[in-house]
Design a protein around this motif. Structure first.
Motif, PDB file in Angstrom:
ATOM      1  N   LEU A 119      -3.299 -50.354 -10.640  1.00 50.16           N
ATOM      2  CA  LEU A 119      -1.916 -50.340 -11.283  1.00 50.16           C
ATOM      3  C   LEU A 119      -1.587 -52.286 -11.772  1.00 50.16           C
ATOM      4  N   ARG A 124      -1.020 -55.866 -15.833  1.00 50.64           N
ATOM      5  CA  ARG A 124      -1.644 -57.354 -16.628  1.00 50.64           C
ATOM      6  C   ARG A 124      -1.720 -56.795 -17.997  1.00 50.64           C
ATOM      7  N   ALA A 125      -2.387 -55.507 -18.374  1.00 54.38           N
ATOM      8  CA  ALA A 125      -2.665 -55.247 -19.500  1.00 54.38           C
ATOM      9  C   ALA A 125      -1.362 -55.208 -20.533  1.00 54.38           C
ATOM     10  N   MET A 126      -0.306 -54.663 -19.950  1.00 55.78           N
ATOM     11  CA  MET A 126       0.953 -54.799 -20.596  1.00 55.78           C
ATOM     12  C   MET A 126       1.526 -56.120 -20.932  1.00 55.78           C
ATOM     13  N   GLY A 127       1.027 -57.121 -20.370  1.00 56.44           N
ATOM     14  CA  GLY A 127       1.527 -58.596 -20.622  1.00 56.44           C
ATOM     15  C   GLY A 127       2.692 -58.770 -19.421  1.00 56.44           C
ATOM     16  N   ALA A 128       2.437 -58.504 -18.274  1.00 57.71           N
ATOM     17  CA  ALA A 128       3.510 -58.467 -17.166  1.00 57.71           C
ATOM     18  C   ALA A 128       2.888 -60.024 -16.776  1.00 57.71           C
ATOM     19  N   GLN A 132       6.881 -60.691 -12.422  1.00 57.19           N
ATOM     20  CA  GLN A 132       7.053 -59.134 -12.804  1.00 57.19           C
ATOM     21  C   GLN A 132       6.229 -57.850 -12.214  1.00 57.19           C
ATOM     22  N   LYS A 136       8.263 -55.264 -10.407  1.00 57.66           N
ATOM     23  CA  LYS A 136       8.114 -53.987 -10.887  1.00 57.66           C
ATOM     24  C   LYS A 136       7.011 -53.200 -10.489  1.00 57.66           C
ATOM     25  N   GLU A 141       5.999 -49.664  -5.635  1.00 54.28           N
ATOM     26  CA  GLU A 141       4.826 -48.857  -5.133  1.00 54.28           C
ATOM     27  C   GLU A 141       4.667 -48.881  -3.783  1.00 54.28           C
ATOM     28  N   LYS A 216       7.294 -40.762  -3.856  1.00 59.04           N
ATOM     29  CA  LYS A 216       6.909 -39.698  -4.901  1.00 59.04           C
ATOM     30  C   LYS A 216       5.780 -39.205  -5.050  1.00 59.04           C
TER      31      LYS A 216
ATOM     32  N   ARG B 102      -0.345 -63.140 -22.377  1.00 58.48           N
ATOM     33  CA  ARG B 102       0.644 -62.357 -22.304  1.00 58.48           C
ATOM     34  C   ARG B 102       1.203 -61.553 -23.460  1.00 58.48           C
ATOM     35  N   ARG B 105      -1.255 -59.604 -25.168  1.00 56.66           N
ATOM     36  CA  ARG B 105      -1.381 -58.176 -24.657  1.00 56.66           C
ATOM     37  C   ARG B 105      -0.540 -57.218 -25.157  1.00 56.66           C
ATOM     38  N   ARG B 106       0.731 -57.626 -25.542  1.00 54.85           N
ATOM     39  CA  ARG B 106       1.893 -56.576 -25.858  1.00 54.85           C
ATOM     40  C   ARG B 106       1.314 -55.690 -27.384  1.00 54.85           C
ATOM     41  N   MET B 110      -3.631 -50.163 -23.620  1.00 54.85           N
ATOM     42  CA  MET B 110      -5.040 -49.870 -22.945  1.00 54.85           C
ATOM     43  C   MET B 110      -4.423 -48.407 -22.043  1.00 54.85           C
ATOM     44  N   LEU B 117      -0.856 -44.842 -13.469  1.00 53.00           N
ATOM     45  CA  LEU B 117       0.566 -44.474 -13.514  1.00 53.00           C
ATOM     46  C   LEU B 117       1.063 -44.799 -12.301  1.00 53.00           C
ATOM     47  N   LEU B 118       2.352 -45.749 -12.362  1.00 53.86           N
ATOM     48  CA  LEU B 118       3.016 -45.952 -11.058  1.00 53.86           C
ATOM     49  C   LEU B 118       3.761 -44.615 -10.521  1.00 53.86           C
ATOM     50  N   ARG B 121       7.424 -44.017 -10.280  1.00 55.35           N
ATOM     51  CA  ARG B 121       8.527 -44.050 -11.292  1.00 55.35           C
ATOM     52  C   ARG B 121       8.296 -42.765 -12.199  1.00 55.35           C
ATOM     53  N   LEU B 129       8.047 -48.829 -19.079  1.00 61.07           N
ATOM     54  CA  LEU B 129       7.511 -50.092 -18.296  1.00 61.07           C
ATOM     55  C   LEU B 129       7.024 -51.306 -19.345  1.00 61.07           C
ATOM     56  N   PRO B 130       6.153 -51.042 -20.112  1.00 59.33           N
ATOM     57  CA  PRO B 130       5.907 -52.243 -21.182  1.00 59.33           C
ATOM     58  C   PRO B 130       6.803 -52.622 -21.972  1.00 59.33           C
ATOM     59  N   GLU B 132      10.392 -52.759 -20.717  1.00 62.53           N
ATOM     60  CA  GLU B 132      10.847 -53.320 -19.747  1.00 62.53           C
ATOM     61  C   GLU B 132      10.373 -54.842 -19.569  1.00 62.53           C
ATOM     62  N   ILE B 133       9.019 -54.929 -19.596  1.00 63.58           N
ATOM     63  CA  ILE B 133       8.046 -56.270 -19.326  1.00 63.58           C
ATOM     64  C   ILE B 133       8.571 -57.110 -20.654  1.00 63.58           C
ATOM     65  N   ARG B 177       2.547 -44.577 -22.947  1.00 66.72           N
ATOM     66  CA  ARG B 177       2.755 -45.926 -22.392  1.00 66.72           C
ATOM     67  C   ARG B 177       1.989 -47.040 -23.032  1.00 66.72           C
TER      68      ARG B 177
END
Lengths: 221, 368
Positions: A119, A124-128, A132, A136, A141, A216, B102, B105-106, B110, B117-118, B121, B129-130, B132-133, B177
């Motif tokens: 996770l 990280r891959a999303m650019g967080a 964050q 998040k 979690e 969950k 960072r 990566r947007r 991937m 997955l979280l 959520r 999520l991406p 929001e980030i 996502r």
């Protein structure tokens, strides 16, 4: 049992609840960031700072390995500095908090470390940013596990709070020692034990229920 | 052959033409993991030269430990190259700082083998999520997530939690996502390896749609050759941290050059001898023996009525022992095992006739 005794028991229960609530509250305020940092600052982790991590780890272990009753006595100067006195309910909150914070930090560290590293990689891959990722991903979690950890911490604090009675700390433990033991009043002792059992049971079942609702991962309609 | 293949069963030449500018380019890239104290450094990748054309699906295949995970993570900076250059959309990303990565990566989505997955959520919030980030406004998130859940066919699951979904549905959420920030490149890390064959097909179909309809370049890594066969325009074979073969999927599959490639494609293109014959094959022919021939059909030839022509041109009985015909990257490819008489000159005539039909044929042995 006389109304006088009932009043004493009610007062002691309120004292215990107050001490535990303050220690758990402040302990969490310190323990949460400390635990998150401990879980994310080893080599190669989000906030990599291995040296700081090692120092904090030793500090936490030192506090955790000192028997609570010894800790209470050992930090009396610090307690006086903060509370102005070393006896009474207010003073007892200091050692309780000092014991609670590292305990909670370790519990939170454990909960955070249980979060799947995949996770973190995904975030990280999303650019967080690291912050964050903590806000998040890691904390949300780990929330079910954190809830159970805090429940355990509160239950332990209820036990510790009875111990501060031995050094004039007030609360149910104090009442049990002074009336139940020193004045040979077994009925008071019995009531003190019963109230403690009810307190622990209540805290545990609220914690369990909350953790289950937050988790969950279980399939529930 | 008529019984096996209908001439129009496959569309030939369906491969799209790619823009000449690459989406991703590796130039002599190496990656060395410095060992911890007491351990030596490990070379994960060396001398990687690889170009992913814009709009293509390129698959990297290799066994575990071959370096493919490291390779794909270099593209979004989860790992940093030790040497060489990596260009994404003509921008050199080798020297990017963590903050620069960072932002970068947007533009790169991937997806993962275990979905990642979280669990805390809902489907909607996972896809959000991406965004929001990236700090997208709530209305934009609502619009985008709704659109993507529709695209992957999960609009009715938006308030569900991942634990309530099947593996295929989870990967669909993963894809939605990954697409939420409208990336130009999608990285797939063993995206179907945890799924059953049927679900794999539907996920591959979705990836292909994403590629063709949204024009998103896809770089995927896998150890499953069917994944390459099904959707990849190009394939790179990686072994021991090096790319040993790279090219158009169809060419690589039908004319593998490296032994590792040959072993991989064998499972798709090869035909096994039936068990009752396998133990009786001799390399030398005895009088009265039959010769075993392996005939390979490529592209348009795969749809030619070969057997009936052989019989009518040469006048020899052809006995079919085993065969398969398949589509590789949208083009037909077949392999057939037959037995004919080993008696000369009939055998030579058969081989001559096959050659004139531009089919590859080889004698693999003799049986009585």
């Amino acid at each position: 049992m006389s109304p006088e005794l009932i009043r004493l028991i009610a007062q002691a229960t309120a004292d215990t609840l107050l001490m535990v609530a303050v220690a758990a509250g402040i302990g969490t305020l310190i323990g949460l960031p400390l635990g998150v940092f401990l879980a994310t600052s080893k080599r190669g982790e989000l906030f990599a700072a291995p040296a700081v991590n090692a120092v904090l780890g030793v500090l936490v272990n030192a506090t955790r390995s000192t028997p609570f009753i010894i800790l209470v006595v050992a930090i009396i100067p610090f307690t006086r500095l903060l509370a102005g006195t070393s006896i009474g309910t207010n003073a007892a909150m200091v050692p309780l908090t000092v014991a609670a914070a590292p305990f909670i930090a370790r519990l939170i560290e454990g909960a955070i470390r249980e979060v799947d590293q995949g996770l973190v990689e995904a975030a990280r891959a999303m650019g967080a940013s690291p912050l964050q990722i903590v806000r998040k991903v890691l904390v949300p979690e780990a929330l079910p596990a954190i809830t159970l950890g805090l429940t355990l911490a509160i239950v332990s604090l209820i036990g510790f709070s009875a111990m501060v009675g031995a050094v004039g700390g007030g609360g149910l433990g104090d009442l049990g020692i002074r009336y139940g033991y020193q004045r040979f009043m077994p009925d008071v002792m019995a009531v003190v034990v019963a109230v403690l059992i009810v307190l622990v049971q209540t805290v545990q079942s609220i914690g369990d229920r909350l953790a289950r609702r937050l988790n969950k991962r279980l399939r529930h309609a | 052959m008529n019984a096996l293949v209908k001439p129009d069963a496959f569309s030939v030449g369906a491969n799209p033409v790619f823009s000449p500018e690459p989406a991703i380019r590796f130039e002599n890239v190496g990656k060395v993991f410095s060992g911890r104290s007491g351990q030596g450094a490990v070379t994960a990748l060396s001398g990687i030269d690889l170009t992913v054309p814009r709009g293509a699906i390129l698959g990297v295949i290799g066994r575990s430990g071959a370096g493919k995970s490291t390779l794909i993570r270099l593209v979004n900076g989860l790992e940093r190259a030790s040497s060489g250059r990596i260009l994404i959309e003509d921008e050199d990303v080798t020297a990017l700082t963590e903050a620069g990565w960072r932002a970068r990566r947007r533009t790169i989505g991937m997806i993962f083998q275990h979905f990642n997955l979280l669990s805390s959520r809902t489907v909607f919030d996972n896809v959000a999520l991406p965004l929001e980030i990236a700090g997208a406004p709530r209305a934009e998130i609502e619009r985008q997530v709704t659109r993507l859940l529709d695209l992957v066919g999960l609009s009715d699951k938006r308030e569900r939690y991942p634990a309530e979904l099947s593996g295929g549905q989870k990967q669909r959420v993963g894809i939605a996502r990954a697409l939420s920030t409208e990336p130009k490149v999608l990285l797939c890390d063993e995206a179907t390896s945890a799924l059953d064959p049927e679900t794999t097909q539907s996920i591959l179909g979705l990836l292909k749609r994403v590629n063709r309809e949204l024009g998103i370049t896809i770089l995927l890594i896998t150890h499953e050759i069917p994944v390459i066969k099904e959707i990849c325009d190009r394939v790179a074979v990686i072994e021991g941290g090096r790319i040993v073969e790279e090219g158009e999927t169809f060419t690589v599959f039908t004319q593998p050059k490296h032994p590792t490639t040959a072993r991989f494609v064998e499972t798709v293109t090869g035909v096994e001898l039936p068990a009752h014959l396998a133990g009786r094959v001799r390399s030398e022919a005895r009088p009265g023996d039959s010769a075993l021939l392996r005939i390979t059909f490529i592209g348009e030839n795969a749809t030619a009525p070969v057997i009936s022509r052989l019989s009518s041109i040469v006048g020899v009985d052809v006995n079919i022992l085993a065969g398969r015909i398949d589509a590789i990257a949208g083009q037909p490819f077949g392999s057939l095992l037959v037995s004919v008489t080993a008696h000369e000159p009939e055998l030579a005539a058969v081989l001559g006739a096959l050659k004139s039909l531009e089919l590859k044929a080889e004698v693999i042995g003799h049986v009585s």
